[in-house]
Scaffold this motif. Structure first.
Motif, short mmCIF file in Angstrom:
data_model
loop_
_atom_site.label_atom_id
_atom_site.label_comp_id
_atom_site.label_asym_id
_atom_site.label_seq_id
_atom_site.Cartn_x
_atom_site.Cartn_y
_atom_site.Cartn_z
N TRP A 103 0.91 4.38 -2.88
CA TRP A 103 0.61 5.72 -2.35
C TRP A 103 1.70 6.64 -2.66
CZ3 TRP A 103 0.23 7.17 3.59
CH2 TRP A 103 -0.46 8.54 3.90
N TYR A 106 -2.67 2.63 7.70
CA TYR A 106 -2.35 3.68 7.40
C TYR A 106 -3.32 4.77 7.68
CZ TYR A 106 1.61 1.33 5.10
OH TYR A 106 2.97 0.72 4.87
N LYS A 107 -2.78 6.06 8.12
CA LYS A 107 -3.78 7.13 8.13
C LYS A 107 -3.36 7.81 6.75
CE LYS A 107 -4.43 8.24 13.08
NZ LYS A 107 -4.17 9.38 14.20
N ILE A 108 -4.20 8.16 6.10
CA ILE A 108 -3.98 8.70 4.73
C ILE A 108 -4.63 9.96 4.43
CG2 ILE A 108 -3.31 6.51 3.64
CD1 ILE A 108 -6.11 6.50 2.34
N ASN A 109 -4.66 10.60 3.14
CA ASN A 109 -5.04 11.95 3.07
C ASN A 109 -6.09 12.05 1.97
OD1 ASN A 109 -3.34 11.13 0.81
ND2 ASN A 109 -2.31 13.04 0.59
N HIS A 129 -6.30 8.73 -5.14
CA HIS A 129 -7.23 7.67 -4.40
C HIS A 129 -8.24 7.19 -5.46
CE1 HIS A 129 -4.46 8.17 -0.92
NE2 HIS A 129 -4.92 9.26 -0.74
N THR A 161 -6.86 1.29 5.98
CA THR A 161 -6.57 2.78 5.75
C THR A 161 -7.70 3.73 6.38
OG1 THR A 161 -7.83 3.11 3.48
CG2 THR A 161 -5.32 2.38 3.72
N GLU A 176 1.28 9.84 -5.25
CA GLU A 176 1.62 11.08 -4.99
C GLU A 176 2.50 11.96 -5.91
OE1 GLU A 176 0.68 13.01 -2.65
OE2 GLU A 176 0.13 11.96 -0.97
N TYR A 226 1.00 -1.23 -0.01
CA TYR A 226 0.10 -0.15 0.08
C TYR A 226 0.74 1.28 0.11
CZ TYR A 226 -3.38 3.28 0.87
OH TYR A 226 -4.16 4.59 0.77
N ASN A 227 1.87 1.31 1.01
CA ASN A 227 2.70 2.58 1.06
C ASN A 227 3.24 2.74 -0.38
OD1 ASN A 227 3.48 4.71 2.95
ND2 ASN A 227 5.48 3.75 2.78
#
Length: 232
Positions: free
Chosen positions: A19, A84-87, A172, A59, A23, A15-16
């Motif tokens: 992500w 994960y905390k995500i945006n 996302h 997430t 980005e 996942y990371n």
């Protein structure tokens, strides 16, 4: 306006790292838009659609409640899952094997500048895809995503959505349960919504396994039609 969308199937990816890749693409598009504005250029901005399958991961969106994760750090480890905390918008969700995750990284100025319409188009593409399997699905008032039997005691979610947008560039996206192990949803309050079930395509069809490549191809077809885009 560039109506071409570059397809990339990343297979199974952490996942990371995915992500971080999102980005990079997201920032590149925004940087190009800023350059166009500053230098009075008209360079076309690219669009992407990433497909990926993640190992077990939870997430939490920026407006989400951590209490909706029902596992401790040690229990996460035992289940082989990460967190994960995500945006993105939205609350908590699960990603894992057997789930089709789609990340559209689009410059909406190539299509239309309306986030509400963008989310409805993502939902509609899922609804149209499911209808090809004889499944009637729809929206639940005030709740983003795609549901079966919405508004009844049997309501169940089959596709979660959460997006981020800046300068009309998106990232996302959506997570469609196809062959997903639904037991992993028992460890969260999905999307922060209590008392509603989660389902998958293989459960609804009553089959052991659904062809995920076939589902993706149908989804691509419907997204292309809705966005009047050329998938390349």
């Amino acid at each position: 306006m560039n109506k071409q969308i570059q397809l990339q199937d990343l297979g199974q990816q952490d996942y990371n790292s995915t992500w971080e890749y999102q980005e990079v693409l997201f920032k590149d598009i925004i940087d190009l838009k800023i350059k166009n504005r500053r230098e009075e250029l008209d360079l076309p901005t690219p669009n992407y659609l990433l497909f990926v399958e993640h190992p077990h991961v939870y997430t939490l969106g920026k407006s989400g409640d951590l209490d909706n994760l029902l596992l401790s750090e040690k229990q996460l480890e035992t289940k082989g899952a990460t967190f994960y905390k995500i945006n993105r918008g939205g609350d908590i969700t699960y990603h894992g094997p057997g789930q089709i995750v789609g990340y559209p990284i689009l410059d909406l100025e190539n299509f239309f500048t309306d986030i509400h319409k963008y989310l409805r188009f993502l939902e509609e593409a899922i609804i149209m895809t499911l209808s090809e399997y004889g499944i009637t699905s729809g929206r639940s008032e005030g709740e983003t995503g795609v549901w079966l039997d919405a508004g009844t005691p049997f309501a169940r979610k089959i596709c979660a959505m959460g997006v981020r947008a800046s300068r009309w560039v998106t990232m996302h996206g959506l997570a469609l349960n196809v062959n997903t192990d639904l037991g992993y949803f028992d460890n969260i309050i999905p999307c922060g919504i209590r008392g509603k079930a989660v389902t998958s395509l293989h459960v609804e069809l009553g089959v052991e396994k659904v062809d995920e490549m076939e589902v993706k191809s149908k989804l691509i077809k419907h997204l292309a039609k809705l966005f009047e885009a050329e998938m390349i």
